[in-house]
Design an enzyme around this catalytic site. Structure first.
Site, PDB file in Angstrom:
ATOM      1  CB  ILE A 277     -36.736  13.932 -34.302  1.00 17.36           C
ATOM      2  CG1 ILE A 277     -35.871  14.789 -35.242  1.00 17.36           C
ATOM      3  CG2 ILE A 277     -37.904  13.307 -35.065  1.00 17.36           C
ATOM      4  CD1 ILE A 277     -35.299  14.056 -36.430  1.00 17.36           C
TER       5      ILE A 277
ATOM      6  CG  HIS B 152     -44.803  45.889 -17.941  1.00 20.63           C
ATOM      7  ND1 HIS B 152     -44.607  44.707 -17.244  1.00 20.63           N
ATOM      8  CD2 HIS B 152     -46.030  46.355 -17.573  1.00 20.63           C
ATOM      9  CE1 HIS B 152     -45.658  44.484 -16.463  1.00 20.63           C
ATOM     10  NE2 HIS B 152     -46.543  45.472 -16.653  1.00 20.63           N
TER      11      HIS B 152
ATOM     12  CB  ALA C 283     -31.836  24.897 -40.588  1.00 23.16           C
TER      13      ALA C 283
HETATM   14  P1  FAD Z   1     -30.162  19.231 -46.012  1.00 26.78           P
HETATM   15  O1  FAD Z   1     -31.214  20.155 -45.568  1.00 26.78           O
HETATM   16  O2  FAD Z   1     -30.296  17.804 -45.658  1.00 26.78           O
HETATM   17  O3  FAD Z   1     -30.104  19.388 -47.589  1.00 26.78           O
HETATM   18  C1  FAD Z   1     -29.289  18.610 -48.383  1.00 26.78           C
HETATM   19  C2  FAD Z   1     -29.857  18.568 -49.777  1.00 26.78           C
HETATM   20  O4  FAD Z   1     -28.906  17.956 -50.628  1.00 26.78           O
HETATM   21  C3  FAD Z   1     -31.124  17.735 -49.904  1.00 26.78           C
HETATM   22  O5  FAD Z   1     -32.079  18.443 -50.662  1.00 26.78           O
HETATM   23  C4  FAD Z   1     -30.683  16.489 -50.659  1.00 26.78           C
HETATM   24  O6  FAD Z   1     -31.682  15.950 -51.480  1.00 26.78           O
HETATM   25  C5  FAD Z   1     -29.566  17.056 -51.500  1.00 26.78           C
HETATM   26  N1  FAD Z   1     -28.581  16.077 -51.934  1.00 26.78           N
HETATM   27  C6  FAD Z   1     -27.940  15.133 -51.199  1.00 26.78           C
HETATM   28  N2  FAD Z   1     -27.039  14.481 -51.962  1.00 26.78           N
HETATM   29  C7  FAD Z   1     -27.128  15.022 -53.201  1.00 26.78           C
HETATM   30  C8  FAD Z   1     -26.455  14.803 -54.419  1.00 26.78           C
HETATM   31  N3  FAD Z   1     -25.476  13.908 -54.509  1.00 26.78           N
HETATM   32  N4  FAD Z   1     -26.813  15.514 -55.491  1.00 26.78           N
HETATM   33  C9  FAD Z   1     -27.805  16.451 -55.415  1.00 26.78           C
HETATM   34  N5  FAD Z   1     -28.459  16.717 -54.286  1.00 26.78           N
HETATM   35  C10 FAD Z   1     -28.113  16.018 -53.196  1.00 26.78           C
HETATM   36  N6  FAD Z   1     -32.855  22.383 -37.644  1.00 26.78           N
HETATM   37  C11 FAD Z   1     -33.103  23.592 -37.100  1.00 26.78           C
HETATM   38  O7  FAD Z   1     -32.205  24.433 -37.053  1.00 26.78           O
HETATM   39  N7  FAD Z   1     -34.333  23.907 -36.602  1.00 26.78           N
HETATM   40  C12 FAD Z   1     -35.360  23.031 -36.624  1.00 26.78           C
HETATM   41  O8  FAD Z   1     -36.461  23.339 -36.162  1.00 26.78           O
HETATM   42  C13 FAD Z   1     -35.134  21.747 -37.184  1.00 26.78           C
HETATM   43  N8  FAD Z   1     -36.121  20.834 -37.233  1.00 26.78           N
HETATM   44  C14 FAD Z   1     -35.887  19.621 -37.795  1.00 26.78           C
HETATM   45  C15 FAD Z   1     -36.911  18.688 -37.793  1.00 26.78           C
HETATM   46  C16 FAD Z   1     -36.700  17.435 -38.335  1.00 26.78           C
HETATM   47  C17 FAD Z   1     -37.829  16.436 -38.334  1.00 26.78           C
HETATM   48  C18 FAD Z   1     -35.434  17.123 -38.915  1.00 26.78           C
HETATM   49  C19 FAD Z   1     -35.197  15.793 -39.544  1.00 26.78           C
HETATM   50  C20 FAD Z   1     -34.408  18.038 -38.906  1.00 26.78           C
HETATM   51  C21 FAD Z   1     -34.625  19.300 -38.338  1.00 26.78           C
HETATM   52  N9  FAD Z   1     -33.603  20.246 -38.283  1.00 26.78           N
HETATM   53  C22 FAD Z   1     -33.841  21.463 -37.701  1.00 26.78           C
HETATM   54  C23 FAD Z   1     -32.268  19.990 -38.835  1.00 26.78           C
HETATM   55  C24 FAD Z   1     -32.147  20.636 -40.219  1.00 26.78           C
HETATM   56  O9  FAD Z   1     -33.168  20.136 -41.051  1.00 26.78           O
HETATM   57  C25 FAD Z   1     -30.783  20.333 -40.813  1.00 26.78           C
HETATM   58  O10 FAD Z   1     -29.776  20.692 -39.900  1.00 26.78           O
HETATM   59  C26 FAD Z   1     -30.592  21.104 -42.099  1.00 26.78           C
HETATM   60  O11 FAD Z   1     -31.580  20.763 -43.041  1.00 26.78           O
HETATM   61  C27 FAD Z   1     -29.208  20.833 -42.679  1.00 26.78           C
HETATM   62  O12 FAD Z   1     -29.066  21.549 -43.852  1.00 26.78           O
HETATM   63  P2  FAD Z   1     -28.102  21.047 -45.024  1.00 26.78           P
HETATM   64  O13 FAD Z   1     -28.189  22.078 -46.082  1.00 26.78           O
HETATM   65  O14 FAD Z   1     -26.792  20.701 -44.470  1.00 26.78           O
HETATM   66  O15 FAD Z   1     -28.730  19.674 -45.530  1.00 26.78           O
HETATM   67  P1  NAI Z   2     -30.923  13.433 -31.412  1.00 27.14           P
HETATM   68  O1  NAI Z   2     -29.469  13.259 -31.476  1.00 27.14           O
HETATM   69  O2  NAI Z   2     -31.495  14.742 -31.043  1.00 27.14           O
HETATM   70  O3  NAI Z   2     -31.552  12.375 -30.393  1.00 27.14           O
HETATM   71  C1  NAI Z   2     -31.380  11.015 -30.552  1.00 27.14           C
HETATM   72  C2  NAI Z   2     -31.716  10.348 -29.243  1.00 27.14           C
HETATM   73  O4  NAI Z   2     -31.798   8.952 -29.478  1.00 27.14           O
HETATM   74  C3  NAI Z   2     -30.641  10.545 -28.175  1.00 27.14           C
HETATM   75  O5  NAI Z   2     -31.248  10.952 -26.980  1.00 27.14           O
HETATM   76  C4  NAI Z   2     -29.970   9.190 -28.077  1.00 27.14           C
HETATM   77  O6  NAI Z   2     -29.483   8.921 -26.790  1.00 27.14           O
HETATM   78  C5  NAI Z   2     -31.121   8.266 -28.441  1.00 27.14           C
HETATM   79  N1  NAI Z   2     -30.710   6.974 -28.986  1.00 27.14           N
HETATM   80  C6  NAI Z   2     -29.749   6.729 -29.896  1.00 27.14           C
HETATM   81  N2  NAI Z   2     -29.705   5.405 -30.185  1.00 27.14           N
HETATM   82  C7  NAI Z   2     -30.679   4.824 -29.439  1.00 27.14           C
HETATM   83  C8  NAI Z   2     -31.135   3.488 -29.302  1.00 27.14           C
HETATM   84  N3  NAI Z   2     -30.616   2.489 -30.003  1.00 27.14           N
HETATM   85  N4  NAI Z   2     -32.142   3.234 -28.432  1.00 27.14           N
HETATM   86  C9  NAI Z   2     -32.710   4.246 -27.710  1.00 27.14           C
HETATM   87  N5  NAI Z   2     -32.308   5.532 -27.812  1.00 27.14           N
HETATM   88  C10 NAI Z   2     -31.316   5.826 -28.671  1.00 27.14           C
HETATM   89  O7  NAI Z   2     -31.459  12.942 -32.835  1.00 27.14           O
HETATM   90  P2  NAI Z   2     -32.855  13.116 -33.563  1.00 27.14           P
HETATM   91  O8  NAI Z   2     -33.937  13.405 -32.601  1.00 27.14           O
HETATM   92  O9  NAI Z   2     -32.957  11.962 -34.470  1.00 27.14           O
HETATM   93  O10 NAI Z   2     -32.633  14.412 -34.410  1.00 27.14           O
HETATM   94  C11 NAI Z   2     -31.531  14.509 -35.296  1.00 27.14           C
HETATM   95  C12 NAI Z   2     -31.029  15.887 -35.360  1.00 27.14           C
HETATM   96  O11 NAI Z   2     -31.890  16.697 -36.143  1.00 27.14           O
HETATM   97  C13 NAI Z   2     -30.962  16.611 -34.031  1.00 27.14           C
HETATM   98  O12 NAI Z   2     -29.809  16.273 -33.295  1.00 27.14           O
HETATM   99  C14 NAI Z   2     -30.919  18.021 -34.462  1.00 27.14           C
HETATM  100  O13 NAI Z   2     -29.619  18.344 -34.828  1.00 27.14           O
HETATM  101  C15 NAI Z   2     -31.814  18.016 -35.680  1.00 27.14           C
HETATM  102  N6  NAI Z   2     -33.142  18.498 -35.300  1.00 27.14           N
HETATM  103  C16 NAI Z   2     -33.256  19.766 -34.833  1.00 27.14           C
HETATM  104  C17 NAI Z   2     -34.469  20.252 -34.443  1.00 27.14           C
HETATM  105  C18 NAI Z   2     -34.541  21.607 -33.881  1.00 27.14           C
HETATM  106  O14 NAI Z   2     -33.578  22.342 -34.005  1.00 27.14           O
HETATM  107  N7  NAI Z   2     -35.646  22.000 -33.272  1.00 27.14           N
HETATM  108  C19 NAI Z   2     -35.690  19.456 -34.545  1.00 27.14           C
HETATM  109  C20 NAI Z   2     -35.442  18.112 -35.004  1.00 27.14           C
HETATM  110  C21 NAI Z   2     -34.211  17.691 -35.387  1.00 27.14           C
END
Ligand code: FAD
Ligand code: NAI
Length: 475
Positions: free
Chosen positions: A194, A454, A330
């Site tokens: 992130i 290519h 995801a």
């Molecule tokens: P979530 O997507 O978190 O969904 C859980 C759902 O459950 C939510 O809608 C929540 O409201 C609901 N919920 C929770 N508790 C309850 C309850 N008790 N009752 C009813 N509903 C509830 N992953 C990638 O693979 N590619 C990416 O590019 C990527 N980019 C990301 C960028 C950011 C900024 C972040 C934060 C994450 C990103 N991720 C990415 C990670 C990805 O979003 C998560 O791994 C994925 O959403 C997990 O899916 P999930 O279904 O487990 O949970």
């Molecule tokens: P992250 O685990 O990718 O990175 C967290 C970073 O914060 C690490 O480098 C860690 O060493 C550092 N850190 C932890 N505590 C700290 C502290 N107190 N001070 C300074 N540095 C510290 O976690 P992030 O970026 O929050 O993303 C969470 C998860 O969401 C990812 O691990 C990934 O699974 C998912 N995600 C996936 C994306 C994708 O697939 N393109 C995009 C964004 C998120």
């Protein structure tokens, strides 16, 4: 009054909504509960991924990349644009539209597959012989009864101890995706996925960005050679990343944030910024589940304990996605959702954890699958490596994007591909070939012998495979 289903899925993120659809396809009567609300208070299925994760971040990455191209790269192509302006409100509104299209798409898919959707919080009410009662609280409270429950409640941003997210000055991924104007100075804590993606968005739009990372190494999970190449590119772009820092007091004022930290040399520093994004990992969402009512076992992080088949300690209760062990991605959540639905139907659903790709959508993009060189060394595996730079790829030159390389790691004896690591243009798309190859246990030579179009970036993949045998043709 209660309603009875075969399967109740709690959470409609990629893990939950996909599990619900696959279960319905397999003939189950399925309900899916999700509490996410859109700005108008209506349902917004899709979870973190759709609402504040994968989709909106990629929308902003695209907008900001267009801006960067217009301001920095169009001129090379002979295009003059005059003054290029960024309308942040419009960019955010476009992102919101993309999110809504995805929310609506999931509601449509639920209808199409006859999944009954409940908007509200789902929590365990009680277990009884052969099933569970799940309470839905929200606008229309209800009680659902089912033999099988899939928990897919996802994860939330981890806050720094004592520094709550106010989403105005101290932002989680949620606030980071709806900053109203380009901050002059932006700090991020954590240079993980992130940190790099969101840092890139706001840097491209003109913010002075500093990322403070606790660990002394940059992207420790990434192949070292690839991480080094990526760091070089980020340095050149002006994305300031300070490694090995210890974050101290964070003071939040009406306007702006002051972050005290010790740098890698042990010197006390203060960083004053307009906004702070905290991206230090995520915590599983199990608070609202009432897990104790049924004795659902959680680990010390609050994640639901599951075996490799996503079975919990309770019969008929499964858990998938961010709320369980494994990478928080995801596509990993989706694969687990499908596998669980198939297992409920008596089929042999399977997730291969060795071939889950990772992508960081920065520029250059970073993507990989399988083991890194440092992991192979640690595991004592004899391997051969082959790399090919995009600089020597015709399509990359035509695109004007020659940063980075493709790297293959193959078993020294069998030539089986053990890992593929890419930093460069469209790495997110290129990695799929490597995933397919590894899933089929291909050798590097298999890829080297396949005809690649290519000019295409994928020729760099073929050439890196050839490089394993030290016989690149174009480098
Ligand atoms: P979530 O997507 O978190 O969904 C859980 C759902 O459950 C939510 O809608 C929540 O409201 C609901 N919920 C929770 N508790 C309850 C309850 N008790 N009752 C009813 N509903 C509830 N992953 C990638 O693979 N590619 C990416 O590019 C990527 N980019 C990301 C960028 C950011 C900024 C972040 C934060 C994450 C990103 N991720 C990415 C990670 C990805 O979003 C998560 O791994 C994925 O959403 C997990 O899916 P999930 O279904 O487990 O949970
Ligand atoms: P992250 O685990 O990718 O990175 C967290 C970073 O914060 C690490 O480098 C860690 O060493 C550092 N850190 C932890 N505590 C700290 C502290 N107190 N001070 C300074 N540095 C510290 O976690 P992030 O970026 O929050 O993303 C969470 C998860 O969401 C990812 O691990 C990934 O699974 C998912 N995600 C996936 C994306 C994708 O697939 N393109 C995009 C964004 C998120």
């Amino acid at each position: 009054m209660s309603q009875t289903f075969d399967v109740v899925v709690i959470g409609a993120g990629p893990g939950g909504y996909i599990a619900a659809i696959r279960a319905a396809q397999l003939g189950f009567k399925v309900a899916c509960i999700d509490e996410w609300k859109n700005a108008a208070g209506g349902p917004a299925p899709g979870g973190t991924c759709t609402n504040v994760g994968c989709i909106p971040s990629k929308a902003l990455l695209q907008s900001s990349e267009h801006f960067e191209h217009a301001t920095h790269h169009f001129a090379e192509h002979g295009i003059s644009t005059g003054t290029v302006k960024m309308d942040v409100a419009k960019m955010i509104a476009r992102k919101d539209t993309v999110v809504k299209q995805n929310n609506d798409g999931i509601l449509y898919l639920f209808k199409k597959n006859k999944v009954t959707f409940f908007h509200g919080r789902g929590s365990f009410a009680r277990a009884f012989e052969g099933g569970y009662e799940v309470a839905v609280t929200g606008d229309k409270p209800d009680t659902l009864v089912a033999k099988q429950v899939v928990v897919a409640t996802g994860s939330s941003a981890r806050a720094l101890p004592g520094v709550a997210f106010d989403e105005v000055n101290v932002l989680s991924n949620d606030g980071a995706l709806r900053i109203g104007a380009v901050p002059k100075k932006l700090a991020l804590i954590g240079s993980g996925v992130i940190g790099l993606e969101m840092g890139s968005v706001w840097r491209r739009l003109g913010a002075e960005v500093t990322i403070l990372e606790g660990l002394p190494t940059f992207l420790g999970a990434v192949d070292e050679q690839i991480a080094k190449e990526a760091k070089k590119a980020f340095d050149k772009q002006g994305l300031k990343i300070e490694l090995g820092v210890k974050v101290g007091e964070v003071k939040v004022a009406k306007k702006g944030v002051s972050v005290a930290y010790t740098n890698a040399k042990g010197e006390a520093q203060t960083l004053d910024v307009d906004k702070l994004i905290v991206s230090i990992g995520r915590v599983p969402n199990t608070n609202g589940l009432n897990a104790e009512a049924v004795g659902l076992k959680l680990d010390e992080r609050g994640a639901i304990v599951v075996d490799e088949e996503c079975k919990t300690n309770l019969p008929g209760v499964w858990a998938v996605g961010d709320v369980v062990r494994g990478p928080m991605l995801a596509h990993k959540a989706e694969e687990e959702g499908v596998a669980v639905a198939e297992r409920m139907a008596g089929q042999h659903g399977h997730v291969n954890f060795n071939t889950i790709p990772w992508v960081i959508y920065t520029s250059p993009e970073i993507a990989w699958v399988g083991r890194t060189e440092q992991q192979l060394k640690a595991d004592g595996v004899a391997y051969k490596a082959g790399t090919f730079p995009f600089m020597a790829n015709g399509r990359a030159r035509a695109l004007g994007d020659t940063t980075g390389m493709v790297k293959f790691l193959a078993d020294a004896q069998t030539d089986e591909i053990l890992g593929v690591h890419i930093v460069g243009p469209m790495a997110s798309e290129l990695i799929s070939e490597a995933v397919v190859a590894m899933e089929f246990k291909a050798s590097a030579e298999d890829i080297a012998r396949i005809c690649h179009a290519h000019p295409s970036l994928s020729e760099a993949t073929k050439e890196a495979a050839l490089a394993v045998d030290k016989r690149t043709l174009n480098f």
